[in-house]
Motif scaffolding. Structure first.
Motif, PDB file in Angstrom:
ATOM      1  N   LYS A   1       0.854  -1.193   0.000  1.00  0.00           N
ATOM      2  CA  LYS A   1       0.000   0.000   0.000  1.00  0.00           C
ATOM      3  C   LYS A   1       0.886   1.237   0.000  1.00  0.00           C
ATOM      4  N   ILE A   2       0.339   2.337  -0.517  1.00  0.00           N
ATOM      5  CA  ILE A   2       1.085   3.602  -0.510  1.00  0.00           C
ATOM      6  C   ILE A   2       1.182   4.102   0.929  1.00  0.00           C
ATOM      7  N   LYS A   3       2.418   4.328   1.374  1.00  0.00           N
ATOM      8  CA  LYS A   3       2.633   4.813   2.736  1.00  0.00           C
ATOM      9  C   LYS A   3       2.902   6.321   2.754  1.00  0.00           C
ATOM     10  N   GLN A   4       3.605   6.802   1.716  1.00  0.00           N
ATOM     11  CA  GLN A   4       3.957   8.230   1.683  1.00  0.00           C
ATOM     12  C   GLN A   4       4.101   8.700   0.240  1.00  0.00           C
ATOM     13  N   ILE A   5       3.636   9.927  -0.026  1.00  0.00           N
ATOM     14  CA  ILE A   5       3.826  10.569  -1.333  1.00  0.00           C
ATOM     15  C   ILE A   5       4.485  11.926  -1.087  1.00  0.00           C
ATOM     16  N   LYS A   6       5.596  12.152  -1.775  1.00  0.00           N
ATOM     17  CA  LYS A   6       6.326  13.428  -1.618  1.00  0.00           C
ATOM     18  C   LYS A   6       6.586  13.999  -3.008  1.00  0.00           C
ATOM     19  N   THR A   7       6.152  15.234  -3.243  1.00  0.00           N
ATOM     20  CA  THR A   7       6.318  15.832  -4.578  1.00  0.00           C
ATOM     21  C   THR A   7       7.161  17.108  -4.496  1.00  0.00           C
ATOM     22  N   PHE A   8       7.760  17.455  -5.647  1.00  0.00           N
ATOM     23  CA  PHE A   8       8.575  18.675  -5.759  1.00  0.00           C
ATOM     24  C   PHE A   8       8.142  19.411  -7.028  1.00  0.00           C
ATOM     25  N   GLY A   9       7.470  20.554  -6.854  1.00  0.00           N
ATOM     26  CA  GLY A   9       7.085  21.366  -8.009  1.00  0.00           C
ATOM     27  C   GLY A   9       5.786  20.958  -8.662  1.00  0.00           C
TER      28      GLY A   9
ATOM     29  N   VAL B   1      18.933  13.135  -6.785  1.00  0.00           N
ATOM     30  CA  VAL B   1      17.818  12.860  -5.857  1.00  0.00           C
ATOM     31  C   VAL B   1      18.292  13.152  -4.437  1.00  0.00           C
ATOM     32  N   PRO B   2      17.378  13.472  -3.504  1.00  0.00           N
ATOM     33  CA  PRO B   2      17.770  13.763  -2.113  1.00  0.00           C
ATOM     34  C   PRO B   2      18.498  12.585  -1.472  1.00  0.00           C
ATOM     35  N   GLU B   3      19.534  12.873  -0.698  1.00  0.00           N
ATOM     36  CA  GLU B   3      20.344  11.841  -0.035  1.00  0.00           C
ATOM     37  C   GLU B   3      19.540  11.023   0.974  1.00  0.00           C
ATOM     38  N   ASP B   4      18.585  11.677   1.650  1.00  0.00           N
ATOM     39  CA  ASP B   4      17.858  10.973   2.712  1.00  0.00           C
ATOM     40  C   ASP B   4      16.959   9.848   2.186  1.00  0.00           C
ATOM     41  N   LEU B   5      16.763   9.792   0.862  1.00  0.00           N
ATOM     42  CA  LEU B   5      15.967   8.703   0.279  1.00  0.00           C
ATOM     43  C   LEU B   5      16.627   7.345   0.519  1.00  0.00           C
ATOM     44  N   LYS B   6      17.954   7.358   0.606  1.00  0.00           N
ATOM     45  CA  LYS B   6      18.694   6.104   0.758  1.00  0.00           C
ATOM     46  C   LYS B   6      18.495   5.480   2.147  1.00  0.00           C
ATOM     47  N   ARG B   7      17.999   6.279   3.087  1.00  0.00           N
ATOM     48  CA  ARG B   7      17.796   5.766   4.443  1.00  0.00           C
ATOM     49  C   ARG B   7      16.408   5.125   4.632  1.00  0.00           C
ATOM     50  N   ILE B   8      15.539   5.253   3.631  1.00  0.00           N
ATOM     51  CA  ILE B   8      14.198   4.648   3.714  1.00  0.00           C
ATOM     52  C   ILE B   8      14.324   3.144   3.436  1.00  0.00           C
ATOM     53  N   VAL B   9      13.839   2.321   4.357  1.00  0.00           N
ATOM     54  CA  VAL B   9      14.036   0.873   4.212  1.00  0.00           C
ATOM     55  C   VAL B   9      12.963   0.225   3.327  1.00  0.00           C
ATOM     56  N   GLU B  10      11.797   0.869   3.210  1.00  0.00           N
ATOM     57  CA  GLU B  10      10.735   0.290   2.371  1.00  0.00           C
ATOM     58  C   GLU B  10      11.024   0.527   0.892  1.00  0.00           C
ATOM     59  N   SER B  11      10.149  -0.011   0.049  1.00  0.00           N
ATOM     60  CA  SER B  11      10.291   0.184  -1.400  1.00  0.00           C
ATOM     61  C   SER B  11       9.957   1.629  -1.757  1.00  0.00           C
ATOM     62  N   VAL B  12      10.854   2.263  -2.546  1.00  0.00           N
ATOM     63  CA  VAL B  12      10.664   3.664  -2.938  1.00  0.00           C
ATOM     64  C   VAL B  12      10.607   3.740  -4.463  1.00  0.00           C
ATOM     65  N   VAL B  13       9.580   4.395  -4.986  1.00  0.00           N
ATOM     66  CA  VAL B  13       9.428   4.603  -6.432  1.00  0.00           C
ATOM     67  C   VAL B  13       9.730   6.075  -6.727  1.00  0.00           C
ATOM     68  N   LEU B  14      10.794   6.316  -7.510  1.00  0.00           N
ATOM     69  CA  LEU B  14      11.211   7.685  -7.852  1.00  0.00           C
ATOM     70  C   LEU B  14      10.647   8.072  -9.214  1.00  0.00           C
ATOM     71  N   VAL B  15      10.307   9.357  -9.360  1.00  0.00           N
ATOM     72  CA  VAL B  15       9.713   9.823 -10.622  1.00  0.00           C
ATOM     73  C   VAL B  15      10.456  11.078 -11.098  1.00  0.00           C
TER      74      VAL B  15
ATOM     75  N   VAL C   1      10.813  14.887  -9.684  1.00  0.00           N
ATOM     76  CA  VAL C   1       9.584  15.572  -9.248  1.00  0.00           C
ATOM     77  C   VAL C   1       8.949  14.941  -8.000  1.00  0.00           C
ATOM     78  N   GLY C   2       9.512  13.839  -7.527  1.00  0.00           N
ATOM     79  CA  GLY C   2       8.936  13.268  -6.305  1.00  0.00           C
ATOM     80  C   GLY C   2       9.135  11.768  -6.190  1.00  0.00           C
ATOM     81  N   PHE C   3       8.599  11.234  -5.102  1.00  0.00           N
ATOM     82  CA  PHE C   3       8.718   9.787  -4.878  1.00  0.00           C
ATOM     83  C   PHE C   3       7.499   9.280  -4.091  1.00  0.00           C
TER      84      PHE C   3
ATOM     85  N   THR D   1      11.914  -5.641   9.039  1.00  0.00           N
ATOM     86  CA  THR D   1      11.413  -6.349  10.224  1.00  0.00           C
ATOM     87  C   THR D   1      11.645  -5.526  11.482  1.00  0.00           C
ATOM     88  N   GLN D   2      12.842  -4.952  11.594  1.00  0.00           N
ATOM     89  CA  GLN D   2      13.175  -4.144  12.769  1.00  0.00           C
ATOM     90  C   GLN D   2      12.294  -2.895  12.852  1.00  0.00           C
ATOM     91  N   GLN D   3      12.002  -2.314  11.694  1.00  0.00           N
ATOM     92  CA  GLN D   3      11.169  -1.109  11.683  1.00  0.00           C
ATOM     93  C   GLN D   3       9.739  -1.426  12.146  1.00  0.00           C
TER      94      GLN D   3
END
Length: 648
Positions: free
Chosen positions: A361-369, A440-454, A461-463, A500-502
């Protein structure tokens, strides 16, 4: 009552079975009351006899009086004596039938005719109440699940024909009209369906499913005519197997039940020997010994010592617990597992499908512009034709994509490229962006879930963060588990350790291990079991976790309705797929145990007191029989409370 004892109370010291010859179900409502006619007839004659005795009616003397009370005795006494003789023929000498026969015939020999009739009458009434309570408890369990339809509309030779569900084959198409029950398990061929699965899961909320989803027998079709392709034969359908499981559960005795049965087999002959001792031993020690008085005391002793109330109240308590659990969508494979559930102090949880939904399921949507809606329109256009689970999660954002994509190209291991509204759209991972020199923003690499970049026209423009969402009641469940005394909680998962830890952190579970194979989970649970004080339960989906479910003290399968392996391997099945039902199961187990032990204490305590009073000449046979019937009645009422309790 015959069906009750044969199916539910095998060898229960044949308690209450003197009603075997009466078929409660045959003939509908009328025959339900026929079993009470002998007791009513005896009661009327007994009351009339007592009135005649009190008024000292002239004709009611001598032989007439004896015959009157013998006739009053026969309807309730003969079945008991018959059962006693049958038991003796089978080598079972010391039964309550023998005790009641000796006591009442003895009362007649002593000239205590009203008491002899009363003892047998109230014994019979007590048995009828107990039998009705057992039947109701058994019926409650069966009624919850015996929802199997008697016919199916199957497509043959171009038209739908009505046949028995047993005659429908795998692969055939069946039609279910509005308001009808689904007769067999299958896969939905229609675009969508709204089903009431309350009979299966205990949940009244309608369940909407889409084409290709599984459909289970016993569901009720709510909105429109649907077609289903059959995937299992009738005998293998989920509802048939669960019904069989529940019916068999009542024959799997708890340790308490087994103890009481053994106790009754030893207890009854001891009582007979003591009664003989009460009759003859005082002759050696009492100067004014009167045989009649001491025999009367022995008969009182026999009446109150009848173990039926004790023996029947135990399984009745477990029936109540099993029925209450079924109402909440919880299936125990036997009273022994219901008993053990309340002793759990260590609980090991799988992650996917147990505390999480097991779907992306979609957990977070972040857009730029861009606005979120416009951003999702571009993304959905690219993902519209993909069958990947992540793409499906994105497409659930709204009903359908607004834009259409052209020239879609898949880039192996990186993502997808396409043209939307004349713009080049890139959808994928960080590697895809780096390949096209898009920062892309550096902090994206710290997200443990699946991230879709656009990126659109080479501009990031977002993820979207896609994750397996927690079940609604997951956090609350962990809090409640600790509240009911589960001191150790642990999560084991085959998913990445970081994820799992998260999840464990969100649920405030301190011990968690990810990246485990089924054999790794097995080793972890075996290590926990080395602690002799630990009662370990494992909760999993019943497929990959089958070995762990089997080795744990209590194996609990989530969503077991659709999993054959769960039904085969687990000891407890949570049909509603809600982890909170584990807490409910623990509470039901503890309430059942409490009621069972209350009944044991009540039965033994009252009997001991009245037995002592009777042996000492301080209690009459009237008090003995009322005490016995009263104890049985209170035990029944206590057990029936389980059906009316609320645990959620």
């Amino acid at each position: 009552m015959n069906d009750i004892h044969n199916n539910s109370l095998p060898n229960e010291d044949q308690c209450c079975s003197h009603n075997h010859n009466h078929n409660v179900d045959a003939g509908g409502d009328t025959s339900k009351y026929k079993i009470y006619l002998p007791a009513i007839f005896s009661f009327v004659l007994l009351m009339a006899g007592i009135v005649f005795d009190y008024l000292d009616v002239e004709f009611f003397q001598g032989v007439i009086r004896i015959i009157w009370y013998v006739v009053a005795y026969m309807p309730v006494g003969l079945p008991v004596m018959k059962e006693g003789l049958e038991s003796i023929k089978q080598g079972d000498l010391f039964t309550e039938f023998l005790l009641m026969s000796i006591a009442t015939i003895g009362a007649f020999v002593l000239g205590e005719y009203p008491e002899g009739v009363a003892v047998m009458l109230f014994y019979a009434v007590g048995e009828l109440f107990q039998g009705a309570a057992v039947k109701k408890a058994k019926g409650n369990i069966k009624a919850l699940l015996d929802v199997r339809p008697k016919s199916a509309q199957v497509l043959r030779d171009g038209s739908y024909k009505t046949v028995s569900p047993e005659k429908v084959h795998i692969g055939e198409t069946i039609q279910i009209r509005v308001g009808e029950q689904v007769p067999l398990d299958g896969v939905l061929k229609s675009d969508k369906a709204s089903l009431n699965t309350a009979a299966l899961t205990g949940e009244s909320k309608p369940n909407t499913i889409l084409k290709g989803d599984k459909v289970f027998a016993g569901s009720i079709n709510l909105n429109q005519v649907i077609e289903v392709e059959v995937s299992k034969e009738f005998k293998d359908s989920s509802i048939s197997r669960i019904l069989d499981l529940v019916q068999n559960a009542t024959s799997r005795k708890s340790k308490t039940e087994l103890f009481i049965r053994k106790f009754a087999r030893i207890y009854t002959p001891i009582v007979v020997v003591l009664a003989i001792g009460i009759t003859v031993l005082p002759y050696l020690f009492v100067s004014d010994y009167v045989f009649r008085d001491w025999l009367y005391r022995a008969l009182i002793f026999l009446v109150i010592s009848c173990p039926c109330a004790l023996v029947i109240s135990i399984p009745l308590g477990y029936f109540g617990g099993l029925g209450a659990a079924s109402k909440h969508g919880i299936l125990f494979k036997g009273a022994s597992f219901l008993d053990a559930m309340g002793k759990i102090n260590t609980l090991v949880l799988d992650k996917t499908g147990t505390v999480t939904l097991g779907i992306f399921k979609i957990k977070q949507i972040k857009t730029f512009g861009l606005s979120e809606d416009e951003f999702m329109n571009y993304l959905m256009a690219i993902e519209a034709k993909s069958t990947h689970p992540i793409a499906k999660a994105i497409m659930h954002y709204k009903d359908k994509a607004v834009f259409e994509a052209e020239d879609i190209t898949e880039i192996a291991g990186q993502g997808v490229q396409g043209i939307v509204q004349g713009k080049i759209v890139l959808v994928g991972n960080t590697t895809l962006m780096e390949t096209h020199n898009i920062s892309v923003p550096e902090d994206l690499k710290r997200i443990v879930e699946s991230v879709v970049l656009v990126a659109i026209d080479s501009v990031f423009v977002g993820f979207v963060v896609i994750a397996d969402a927690l079940k609604i009641d997951a956090k609350d469940t962990i809090t409640k588990l600790r509240a009911v005394g589960v001191t150790k909680l642990m999560m084991l998962s085959g998913d990445k350790d970081s994820i799992t830890q998260q999840v464990a952190s969100e649920l405030q579970i301190s011990e968690a291990k990810g990246g485990l194979l089924p054999e790794d989970k097995l080793h972890e649970v075996e290590a926990l079991k080395k602690n002799s004080k630990a009662v370990v339960a494992f909760v999993g989906d019943g497929i990959n976790d089958a070995p762990v479910l089997a080795v744990s003290d209590i194996g609990i399968a989530m969503g077991g309705l659709g999993s054959d392996v769960a039904i085969e391997t687990a000891d407890v099945i949570i049909q509603t797929d809600q982890p909170s039902k584990i807490v409910t199961a623990i509470k039901i187990s503890r309430s059942t145990r409490a009621i069972v032990w209350q009944n044991i204490a009540l039965a033994i305590g009252v009997k001991l007191i009245v037995m002592i009073l009777g042996a000492g000449g301080l209690a009459t046979m009237w008090e003995a029989v009322f005490a016995d019937v009263g104890v049985a009645f209170l035990a029944i009422l206590n057990a029936v409370r389980l059906q009316r309790m609320h645990w959620d």
